[in-house]
Motif scaffolding. Structure first.
Motif, PDB file in Angstrom:
ATOM      1  N   SER A 122      67.307  76.934 -70.855  1.00  0.00           N
ATOM      2  CA  SER A 122      68.695  76.476 -70.813  1.00  0.00           C
ATOM      3  C   SER A 122      69.522  77.139 -71.912  1.00  0.00           C
ATOM      4  O   SER A 122      69.007  77.497 -72.969  1.00  0.00           O
ATOM      5  CB  SER A 122      68.736  74.954 -70.985  1.00  0.00           C
ATOM      6  OG  SER A 122      70.068  74.510 -71.093  1.00  0.00           O
ATOM      7  N   THR A 123      70.824  77.240 -71.659  1.00  0.00           N
ATOM      8  CA  THR A 123      71.737  77.773 -72.676  1.00  0.00           C
ATOM      9  C   THR A 123      72.134  76.705 -73.685  1.00  0.00           C
ATOM     10  O   THR A 123      72.719  77.011 -74.718  1.00  0.00           O
ATOM     11  CB  THR A 123      73.005  78.355 -72.029  1.00  0.00           C
ATOM     12  OG1 THR A 123      73.659  77.317 -71.280  1.00  0.00           O
ATOM     13  CG2 THR A 123      72.662  79.517 -71.111  1.00  0.00           C
ATOM     14  N   VAL A 124      71.823  75.451 -73.387  1.00  0.00           N
ATOM     15  CA  VAL A 124      72.125  74.345 -74.293  1.00  0.00           C
ATOM     16  C   VAL A 124      71.136  74.406 -75.449  1.00  0.00           C
ATOM     17  O   VAL A 124      69.919  74.515 -75.228  1.00  0.00           O
ATOM     18  CB  VAL A 124      72.015  72.984 -73.563  1.00  0.00           C
ATOM     19  CG1 VAL A 124      72.246  71.825 -74.511  1.00  0.00           C
ATOM     20  CG2 VAL A 124      72.983  72.925 -72.389  1.00  0.00           C
ATOM     21  N   PRO A 125      71.627  74.348 -76.693  1.00  0.00           N
ATOM     22  CA  PRO A 125      70.706  74.408 -77.839  1.00  0.00           C
ATOM     23  C   PRO A 125      69.639  73.316 -77.765  1.00  0.00           C
ATOM     24  O   PRO A 125      69.896  72.210 -77.276  1.00  0.00           O
ATOM     25  CB  PRO A 125      71.624  74.196 -79.044  1.00  0.00           C
ATOM     26  CG  PRO A 125      72.979  74.605 -78.575  1.00  0.00           C
ATOM     27  CD  PRO A 125      73.021  74.260 -77.108  1.00  0.00           C
ATOM     28  N   GLN A 180      69.569  69.266 -76.564  1.00  0.00           N
ATOM     29  CA  GLN A 180      68.740  68.772 -75.464  1.00  0.00           C
ATOM     30  C   GLN A 180      67.896  67.583 -75.918  1.00  0.00           C
ATOM     31  O   GLN A 180      67.772  66.589 -75.197  1.00  0.00           O
ATOM     32  CB  GLN A 180      67.824  69.877 -74.944  1.00  0.00           C
ATOM     33  CG  GLN A 180      68.539  70.989 -74.217  1.00  0.00           C
ATOM     34  CD  GLN A 180      67.552  71.987 -73.664  1.00  0.00           C
ATOM     35  OE1 GLN A 180      66.590  71.626 -72.978  1.00  0.00           O
ATOM     36  NE2 GLN A 180      67.776  73.258 -73.972  1.00  0.00           N
ATOM     37  N   VAL A 181      67.332  67.690 -77.102  1.00  0.00           N
ATOM     38  CA  VAL A 181      66.519  66.592 -77.642  1.00  0.00           C
ATOM     39  C   VAL A 181      67.405  65.356 -77.835  1.00  0.00           C
ATOM     40  O   VAL A 181      67.042  64.249 -77.425  1.00  0.00           O
ATOM     41  CB  VAL A 181      65.835  66.999 -78.964  1.00  0.00           C
ATOM     42  CG1 VAL A 181      65.160  65.801 -79.621  1.00  0.00           C
ATOM     43  CG2 VAL A 181      64.830  68.114 -78.726  1.00  0.00           C
ATOM     44  N   ALA A 182      68.579  65.541 -78.434  1.00  0.00           N
ATOM     45  CA  ALA A 182      69.488  64.417 -78.664  1.00  0.00           C
ATOM     46  C   ALA A 182      69.912  63.783 -77.342  1.00  0.00           C
ATOM     47  O   ALA A 182      69.935  62.557 -77.214  1.00  0.00           O
ATOM     48  CB  ALA A 182      70.710  64.873 -79.456  1.00  0.00           C
ATOM     49  N   ALA A 183      70.227  64.595 -76.342  1.00  0.00           N
ATOM     50  CA  ALA A 183      70.652  64.067 -75.034  1.00  0.00           C
ATOM     51  C   ALA A 183      69.526  63.280 -74.372  1.00  0.00           C
ATOM     52  O   ALA A 183      69.754  62.209 -73.802  1.00  0.00           O
ATOM     53  CB  ALA A 183      71.108  65.201 -74.132  1.00  0.00           C
ATOM     54  N   SER A 184      68.314  63.788 -74.479  1.00  0.00           N
ATOM     55  CA  SER A 184      67.168  63.098 -73.892  1.00  0.00           C
ATOM     56  C   SER A 184      66.937  61.752 -74.583  1.00  0.00           C
ATOM     57  O   SER A 184      66.686  60.732 -73.931  1.00  0.00           O
ATOM     58  CB  SER A 184      65.930  63.982 -74.006  1.00  0.00           C
ATOM     59  OG  SER A 184      64.864  63.442 -73.295  1.00  0.00           O
ATOM     60  N   ASN A 196      60.423  73.594 -83.485  1.00  0.00           N
ATOM     61  CA  ASN A 196      60.472  73.478 -84.934  1.00  0.00           C
ATOM     62  C   ASN A 196      60.867  72.060 -85.334  1.00  0.00           C
ATOM     63  O   ASN A 196      61.728  71.441 -84.698  1.00  0.00           O
ATOM     64  CB  ASN A 196      61.492  74.485 -85.479  1.00  0.00           C
ATOM     65  CG  ASN A 196      61.449  74.606 -86.969  1.00  0.00           C
ATOM     66  OD1 ASN A 196      61.749  73.663 -87.686  1.00  0.00           O
ATOM     67  ND2 ASN A 196      61.087  75.784 -87.442  1.00  0.00           N
ATOM     68  N   VAL A 197      60.280  71.549 -86.395  1.00  0.00           N
ATOM     69  CA  VAL A 197      60.581  70.196 -86.864  1.00  0.00           C
ATOM     70  C   VAL A 197      62.058  70.058 -87.258  1.00  0.00           C
ATOM     71  O   VAL A 197      62.658  69.000 -87.096  1.00  0.00           O
ATOM     72  CB  VAL A 197      59.635  69.782 -88.020  1.00  0.00           C
ATOM     73  CG1 VAL A 197      59.917  70.577 -89.276  1.00  0.00           C
ATOM     74  CG2 VAL A 197      59.736  68.296 -88.301  1.00  0.00           C
ATOM     75  N   HIS A 198      62.658  71.143 -87.750  1.00  0.00           N
ATOM     76  CA  HIS A 198      64.067  71.088 -88.141  1.00  0.00           C
ATOM     77  C   HIS A 198      64.983  70.898 -86.931  1.00  0.00           C
ATOM     78  O   HIS A 198      66.064  70.324 -87.053  1.00  0.00           O
ATOM     79  CB  HIS A 198      64.457  72.335 -88.929  1.00  0.00           C
ATOM     80  CG  HIS A 198      63.747  72.423 -90.239  1.00  0.00           C
ATOM     81  ND1 HIS A 198      64.041  71.607 -91.301  1.00  0.00           N
ATOM     82  CD2 HIS A 198      62.717  73.196 -90.648  1.00  0.00           C
ATOM     83  CE1 HIS A 198      63.247  71.881 -92.318  1.00  0.00           C
ATOM     84  NE2 HIS A 198      62.422  72.848 -91.940  1.00  0.00           N
ATOM     85  N   THR A 199      64.544  71.342 -85.774  1.00  0.00           N
ATOM     86  CA  THR A 199      65.302  71.125 -84.538  1.00  0.00           C
ATOM     87  C   THR A 199      65.360  69.639 -84.220  1.00  0.00           C
ATOM     88  O   THR A 199      66.418  69.104 -83.879  1.00  0.00           O
ATOM     89  CB  THR A 199      64.657  71.903 -83.375  1.00  0.00           C
ATOM     90  OG1 THR A 199      64.597  73.285 -83.729  1.00  0.00           O
ATOM     91  CG2 THR A 199      65.436  71.736 -82.091  1.00  0.00           C
TER      92      THR A 199
END
Length: 116
Positions: free
Chosen positions: A9-12, A16-20, A49-52
């Motif tokens: 996906s082009t979404v960072p 994606q994690v936050a949206a989920s 990555n954990v920082h993501t």
């Protein structure tokens, strides 16, 4: 709790994690007071990555959905499910407005009109 990402996906990834997580909070999956998975565990499970994950958690904290504390982790705040649903809808609305060519000022004017 199931968190999904699409590496193509082009979404960072952090968005994606936050949206989920927002969707899960909107469904009431983790109740207020419950802890989200530690960032390291979630990152390992998603192979990112954990920082993501930390950036996604910071975004949710800034939205008032979770509380982040050292040694305590990410804890769901009361009322998070309603706020999460509103944040998800706002994201969809903003995306739709961009696709339709509606600017920020015009969009806020529409919202003010509908909110009154």
């Amino acid at each position: 709790m199931l968190v999904r990402i699409d590496p193509a996906s082009t979404v960072p990834l952090f968005e994606q994690v936050a949206a989920s997580l927002r969707r899960a909070l909107g469904d009431g999956s983790p109740a207020p007071g419950e802890q989200l998975p530690p960032a390291r565990e979630l990152a390992a499970a998603l192979e990112i990555n954990v920082h993501t994950v930390l950036r996604a958690y910071a975004l949710l904290r800034d939205e008032g959905l979770i509380d982040l504390r050292r040694r305590r982790g990410a804890v769901v705040l009361g009322g998070a499910s309603a706020r999460a649903r509103l944040a998800e809808l706002a994201g969809e609305l903003a995306g739709e407005a961009k696709r339709a060519g509606v600017g920020f000022e015009e969009l806020t004017g529409i919202l003010k009109e509908k909110y009154s």
